[in-house]
Design a protein around this motif. Structure first.
Motif, mmCIF file in Angstrom:
data_model
loop_
_atom_site.group_PDB
_atom_site.id
_atom_site.type_symbol
_atom_site.label_atom_id
_atom_site.label_comp_id
_atom_site.label_asym_id
_atom_site.label_seq_id
_atom_site.Cartn_x
_atom_site.Cartn_y
_atom_site.Cartn_z
ATOM 1 N N TRP A 183 0.824 -1.207 0.000
ATOM 2 C CA TRP A 183 0.000 0.000 0.000
ATOM 3 C C TRP A 183 0.860 1.261 0.000
ATOM 4 N N ASP A 190 -1.254 8.774 -5.727
ATOM 5 C CA ASP A 190 -2.340 8.733 -4.752
ATOM 6 C C ASP A 190 -3.468 7.866 -5.300
ATOM 7 N N LEU A 191 -3.672 6.707 -4.670
ATOM 8 C CA LEU A 191 -4.669 5.760 -5.145
ATOM 9 C C LEU A 191 -5.851 5.701 -4.195
ATOM 10 N N ASP A 192 -7.000 5.389 -4.751
ATOM 11 C CA ASP A 192 -8.214 5.248 -3.955
ATOM 12 C C ASP A 192 -8.133 3.989 -3.095
ATOM 13 N N LEU A 193 -8.825 4.004 -1.946
ATOM 14 C CA LEU A 193 -8.782 2.872 -1.024
ATOM 15 C C LEU A 193 -9.306 1.601 -1.682
ATOM 16 N N THR A 194 -10.379 1.717 -2.447
ATOM 17 C CA THR A 194 -10.933 0.538 -3.120
ATOM 18 C C THR A 194 -9.937 -0.056 -4.102
ATOM 19 N N VAL A 195 -9.266 0.803 -4.844
ATOM 20 C CA VAL A 195 -8.255 0.332 -5.797
ATOM 21 C C VAL A 195 -7.122 -0.369 -5.066
ATOM 22 N N MET A 196 -6.720 0.179 -3.922
ATOM 23 C CA MET A 196 -5.630 -0.421 -3.169
ATOM 24 C C MET A 196 -6.020 -1.790 -2.623
ATOM 25 N N ASN A 239 1.333 4.090 -3.051
ATOM 26 C CA ASN A 239 0.966 5.469 -2.746
ATOM 27 C C ASN A 239 2.158 6.407 -2.824
#
Length: 292
Positions: free
Chosen positions: A136, A144-150, A140
């Protein structure tokens, strides 16, 4: 003579107990070391990148601020000690909660854990998902990635890259030991990248507010301010404004001008430092850039 013979079996029986106790302690220390050591080594390696990112916010490198490998080693070692001091109570808390849960459920929780440990595919899946989650901070760091994508990336990466190898490693003791080292290393790297993000964000906060947070102070960033005076006539330079001392190297001071939000280099023989302050108090709502 008879008394001597009657006591001798007790002595013989006590020896194995002592040996077994000593062996269990050594085994426990080896287990702890197999996890803590790779975590610490990986964390130290990644924190060096974090220090570079922290000073890059001000447009300089750690070496330009006078931070060589020996200084950096001392600072990061202190950081690892603090992480260890915080981690030990956390582990103890988790163990205590697990023990309490086992007592509350009348041993059901313990039986469930033992049942899970006896199923290598389940253990391999849990370890694989954990290793996927450690990426994670890495992802990042580059975007900057979305939580769902991560979450999706962690699950897919864990299942595709780690599930089968971990299942194969569970077959032999050597493989299980290697699995622990790998998990510990990835955990240290993941924690390190999370700290890198926090250090970079903390440096940006210093750049904008002129105040360092606790994390930056922990890794050795000195929130030190001074007023510069001319070395010849001792008159204040830059209208007597406070400057943050980033470091010194090769006969040059490096300062951050909070009012202009700019980094400056001044030869040491041209300026004297006065009114030094460490972690000065700021009025509420203070921000840099009033003259930018």
């Amino acid at each position: 003579m008879a008394e001597h013979n009657s006591n001798s079996p007790a002595v013989d029986n006590a020896a194995p107990v002592e040996s077994e106790s000593g062996g269990s302690v050594i085994e426990l220390l080896e287990r702890i070391g197999s996890i803590v050591l790779p975590v610490g080594v990986a964390l130290y390696a990644v924190l060096y990148i974090g220090v570079e990112e922290m000073y890059a916010v001000f447009g300089i490198s750690p070496q330009q601020a006078g931070i060589d490998q020996s200084v950096l080693f001392g600072r990061l070692t202190g950081t690892l000690v603090l992480v260890l001091l915080l981690g030990i109570p956390l582990v103890g808390l988790v163990v205590g909660l697990g023990w309490l849960l086992d007592k509350v459920t009348l041993g059901m929780a313990g039986r469930v854990v033992r049942g899970v440990r006896e199923r290598p595919w389940v253990i391999a899946l849990v370890a694989a998902l954990w290793c996927g989650a450690t990426y994670w901070g890495f992802f990042n760091f580059f975007g900057d990635l979305d939580l769902t994508v991560m979450v999706v990336i962690a699950v897919v990466l864990g299942v595709l890259a780690f599930l089968i190898p971990f299942r194969l490693l569970r077959r032999k003791p050597v493989g299980r030991a290697g699995m622990k080292v790998l998990i510990g290393s990835l955990t240290g790297l993941g924690l390190g990248f999370v700290l890198i993000l926090q250090m970079a964000n903390g440096a940006v906060e210093v750049q904008e507010t002129g105040k360092a947070n606790l994390l930056l102070s922990t890794v050795g960033f000195q929130d030190q301010w001074a007023v510069l005076k001319n070395a010849d006539d001792d008159k204040p330079l830059y209208d007597g404004r406070w400057m943050m001392l980033l470091g010194e190297s090769e006969g040059t001071y490096l300062f951050y001008d909070c009012d202009k939000m700019a980094t400056m280099r001044i030869p040491m023989d041209h300026a004297n430092l006065s009114d030094l302050q460490l972690d000065p108090e700021r009025e509420k709502g203070f921000t840099c850039g009033s003259l930018a």
